[in-house]
Design an enzyme around this catalytic site. Structure first.
Site, PDB file in Angstrom:
ATOM      1  N   MET A 107      -4.193  13.888   5.088  1.00 41.85           N
ATOM      2  CA  MET A 107      -4.220  13.638   6.532  1.00 41.85           C
ATOM      3  C   MET A 107      -4.926  14.765   7.287  1.00 41.85           C
ATOM      4  O   MET A 107      -4.392  15.325   8.241  1.00 41.85           O
ATOM      5  CB  MET A 107      -2.789  13.426   7.039  1.00 41.85           C
ATOM      6  N   HIS A 156      -8.115   3.931   3.256  1.00 33.99           N
ATOM      7  CA  HIS A 156      -7.647   3.845   4.639  1.00 33.99           C
ATOM      8  C   HIS A 156      -6.844   2.549   4.802  1.00 33.99           C
ATOM      9  O   HIS A 156      -7.284   1.488   4.344  1.00 33.99           O
ATOM     10  CB  HIS A 156      -8.856   3.845   5.591  1.00 33.99           C
TER      11      HIS A 156
HETATM   12  C1  GAR Z   1      -1.663   5.337   2.361  1.00 33.39           C
HETATM   13  O1  GAR Z   1      -1.228   4.133   2.910  1.00 33.39           O
HETATM   14  C2  GAR Z   1      -3.101   5.630   2.763  1.00 33.39           C
HETATM   15  O2  GAR Z   1      -3.878   4.478   2.937  1.00 33.39           O
HETATM   16  C3  GAR Z   1      -2.886   6.314   4.098  1.00 33.39           C
HETATM   17  O3  GAR Z   1      -1.759   7.125   3.914  1.00 33.39           O
HETATM   18  C4  GAR Z   1      -0.898   6.535   2.945  1.00 33.39           C
HETATM   19  C5  GAR Z   1      -0.603   7.593   1.917  1.00 33.39           C
HETATM   20  O4  GAR Z   1       0.458   7.228   1.117  1.00 33.39           O
HETATM   21  N1  GAR Z   1      -4.047   7.076   4.449  1.00 33.39           N
HETATM   22  C6  GAR Z   1      -4.428   7.297   5.699  1.00 33.39           C
HETATM   23  O5  GAR Z   1      -3.797   6.908   6.673  1.00 33.39           O
HETATM   24  C7  GAR Z   1      -5.706   8.093   5.835  1.00 33.39           C
HETATM   25  N2  GAR Z   1      -6.199   8.029   7.152  1.00 33.39           N
HETATM   26  P1  GAR Z   1       0.760   8.008  -0.254  1.00 33.39           P
HETATM   27  O6  GAR Z   1       0.811   9.502   0.059  1.00 33.39           O
HETATM   28  O7  GAR Z   1       2.095   7.516  -0.691  1.00 33.39           O
HETATM   29  O8  GAR Z   1      -0.329   7.669  -1.220  1.00 33.39           O
END
Ligand code: GAR
Length: 195
Positions: free
Chosen positions: A91, A110
């Site tokens: 992030m 994303h």
């Molecule tokens: C996921 O849903 C990914 O798509 C999102 O964060 C989550 C991470 O989950 N990414 C974003 O929002 C990037 N802008 P995780 O840490 O359990 O893989």
């Protein structure tokens, strides 16, 4: 053909990282995970990676200029001999300098059907707009946020009773299928071009 070496950057639970890692252990996967790195030293995903014998690295971004923190993370990826940097719930917005040094080599997932809903709160925005589908997109990272070439997408139906949290949960299930497959085909295609 040698496997592409990937460094995965995470900020949180790292469940997409886990999906990428376990997929890399299946027969014929064209990539291997050489590093899991985070800007949050307490990120849950780091302990999972360590338990699976993967090298980890963490360095907080707090108190650092963006480009300086990026350089610390980049050095970790270079020290691990990574060919690709794969963002999995990382992030942080990356500095233009960093992204330009890795053109075509940084991949992100994303949680929306890009070009819809770049940035944050994607699920709430899709529900509020009355969309019939949410989803996820795997794309190349360019200096402009969530705007690089789309590699693959998966649609997830939005149910009438969905909240941002319930939709996020199902989108993640879809992401676990999408990301390993999209990454594997991208690195395999790139290997053919350079062979
Ligand atoms: C996921 O849903 C990914 O798509 C999102 O964060 C989550 C991470 O989950 N990414 C974003 O929002 C990037 N802008 P995780 O840490 O359990 O893989």
């Amino acid at each position: 053909m040698p496997k592409a070496k990937v460094a995965i950057f995470i900020s949180g639970s790292g469940t997409n990282m886990a999906a990428l890692l376990y997929a890399s252990r299946l027969p014929d996967c064209p990539y291997e995970v050489v590093l899991v790195a985070s800007n949050r030293p307490g990120a849950d995903g780091l302990s999972l990676a360590r338990a699976e014998g993967i090298a980890t690295f963490a360095h907080s971004h707090k108190g650092l200029e963006r480009a300086d923190h990026d350089a610390v993370m980049e050095r970790a990826a270079q020290d691990a001999d990574a060919d690709y940097i794969v963002l999995a719930g990382y992030m942080r917005i990356l500095s233009e300098e960093f992204v330009s040094r890795w053109t075509g080599k940084i991949i992100n997932i994303h949680p929306s059907l890009l070009p819809k809903y770049k940035g944050l709160n994607t699920h709430a925005r899709a529900i509020e707009a009355g969309d019939r589908h949410g989803g996820a997109t795997v794309h190349l990272v360019t200096p402009e946020l969530d705007s690089g070439a789309i590699l693959e997408q998966v649609k997830v139906t939005i149910l009438p009773e969905d909240t941002p949290d319930t939709l996020a949960e199902r989108v993640k299930l879809a992401e676990y299928q999408l990301y390993p497959r999209a990454l594997a085909s991208y690195v395999a295609r790139a290997a053919q071009v350079t062979a």
